[in-house]
Design a protein around this motif. Sequence first.
Motif, mmCIF file in Angstrom:
data_model
loop_
_atom_site.group_PDB
_atom_site.id
_atom_site.type_symbol
_atom_site.label_atom_id
_atom_site.label_comp_id
_atom_site.label_asym_id
_atom_site.label_seq_id
_atom_site.Cartn_x
_atom_site.Cartn_y
_atom_site.Cartn_z
ATOM 1 N N ARG A 81 0.814 -1.215 0.000
ATOM 2 C CA ARG A 81 0.000 0.000 0.000
ATOM 3 C C ARG A 81 0.850 1.268 0.000
ATOM 4 N N GLN A 82 2.100 1.168 0.479
ATOM 5 C CA GLN A 82 2.968 2.347 0.479
ATOM 6 C C GLN A 82 3.308 2.807 -0.935
ATOM 7 N N LYS A 83 3.143 1.922 -1.912
ATOM 8 C CA LYS A 83 3.434 2.297 -3.295
ATOM 9 C C LYS A 83 2.224 2.945 -3.973
ATOM 10 N N VAL A 84 1.114 3.001 -3.256
ATOM 11 C CA VAL A 84 -0.096 3.615 -3.791
ATOM 12 C C VAL A 84 -0.481 4.782 -2.888
ATOM 13 N N SER A 85 -0.493 5.997 -3.458
ATOM 14 C CA SER A 85 -0.764 7.184 -2.671
ATOM 15 C C SER A 85 -2.058 7.828 -3.137
ATOM 16 N N MET A 86 -2.532 8.768 -2.338
ATOM 17 C CA MET A 86 -3.844 9.312 -2.667
ATOM 18 C C MET A 86 -3.949 10.805 -2.349
ATOM 19 N N ILE A 87 -4.705 11.519 -3.180
ATOM 20 C CA ILE A 87 -5.085 12.902 -2.846
ATOM 21 C C ILE A 87 -6.611 13.000 -2.869
ATOM 22 N N PHE A 88 -7.129 14.001 -2.136
ATOM 23 C CA PHE A 88 -8.549 14.029 -1.802
ATOM 24 C C PHE A 88 -9.201 15.356 -2.171
ATOM 25 N N GLN A 89 -10.512 15.332 -2.291
ATOM 26 C CA GLN A 89 -11.278 16.549 -2.587
ATOM 27 C C GLN A 89 -11.049 17.621 -1.514
ATOM 28 N N HIS A 90 -11.107 17.202 -0.249
ATOM 29 C CA HIS A 90 -10.954 18.180 0.837
ATOM 30 C C HIS A 90 -9.569 18.128 1.471
ATOM 31 N N PHE A 91 -8.622 17.633 0.712
ATOM 32 C CA PHE A 91 -7.191 17.724 1.007
ATOM 33 C C PHE A 91 -6.708 16.859 2.164
ATOM 34 N N ASN A 92 -7.551 16.716 3.221
ATOM 35 C CA ASN A 92 -7.186 15.897 4.393
ATOM 36 C C ASN A 92 -5.826 16.264 4.982
ATOM 37 N N LEU A 93 -5.590 17.557 5.132
ATOM 38 C CA LEU A 93 -4.332 17.993 5.757
ATOM 39 C C LEU A 93 -4.483 18.001 7.284
ATOM 40 N N LEU A 94 -3.356 18.012 7.943
ATOM 41 C CA LEU A 94 -3.363 18.154 9.402
ATOM 42 C C LEU A 94 -3.325 19.654 9.698
ATOM 43 N N TRP A 95 -4.383 20.143 10.321
ATOM 44 C CA TRP A 95 -4.587 21.595 10.413
ATOM 45 C C TRP A 95 -3.690 22.243 11.453
#
Length: 232
Positions: A81-95
Amino acid sequence: MIALKNIIKKYTTKNGPLTAVDNVNLTINQSEIFGIIGYSGAGKSTLIRLLNGLEQPTEGEVIVNDLKFSHIKGKELREARQKVSMIFQHFNLLWSRTVAENIAFPLEIAGMSKVEREQRVQELITLVGLEGREQAYPSQLSGGQKQRVGIARALANNPQVLLCDEATSALDPETTDNILDLLVDINERLGLTIILITHEMHVIQKICHRVAVMEQGRVVEMGDVLEVFQKP
Ligand code: ADP
Ligand code: ADP
């Protein structure tokens, strides 16, 4: 290479069984930008969760870079799974963390030393064009800048595949174009495979090589973007 073979995914709901993905077959080539388009409820997010190993299919095989995601478990699955990364609509950052800390987060988890981390974060900041914003907090950034942080974080550990889940849907048209240009640039420079799910046709038309159209859990059309969207 990524392959989905005869994938069926059923959920149990209070109204009985629901087939979210209904016999999907797809092959996505290395370094391809592949789009999956469909209305809400078509099964796109379920496909993404199968591709990143978050869910297992009810039937069929999910193969990512020669590994059968659908048939491995535990440590082997975590490593794959470490070879598969993801980005999201609402970014999912640590605020509560800065741009640099957000990008460093997956490197920390991977056990990289502080010195190496700082160098890697700087490379990633340059790659996504966020020079000078290292110490900013997500709340101080525009939507496009937040997504650049999301992309840098996703690329931190050199994935082979980047999954984009409605990654531009929260952005205005001009910012969307800038982020799509960045994805093309990354695809060309790093050669990584990009799989993008969206309900927006212009996103697919702008950057994807091939596209699959989903309806009610099925792939109803697939092919080169020009062919699929120029039919009468
Ligand atoms: P899309 O991403 O195209 O909007 P989804 O994959 O989210 O589609 O959903 C496909 C279908 O599966 C929908 O009918 C949705 O309600 C259902 N579904 C998705 N996830 C779950 C779940 N965890 N449990 C039950 N039903 C689900
Ligand atoms: P955008 O509007 O650019 O999509 P948001 O600002 O709405 O992004 O943030 C997305 C999510 O993060 C929301 O759930 C929001 O509540 C949460 N969030 C936003 N700013 C902060 C913050 N400073 N601290 C904690 N959570 C936040």
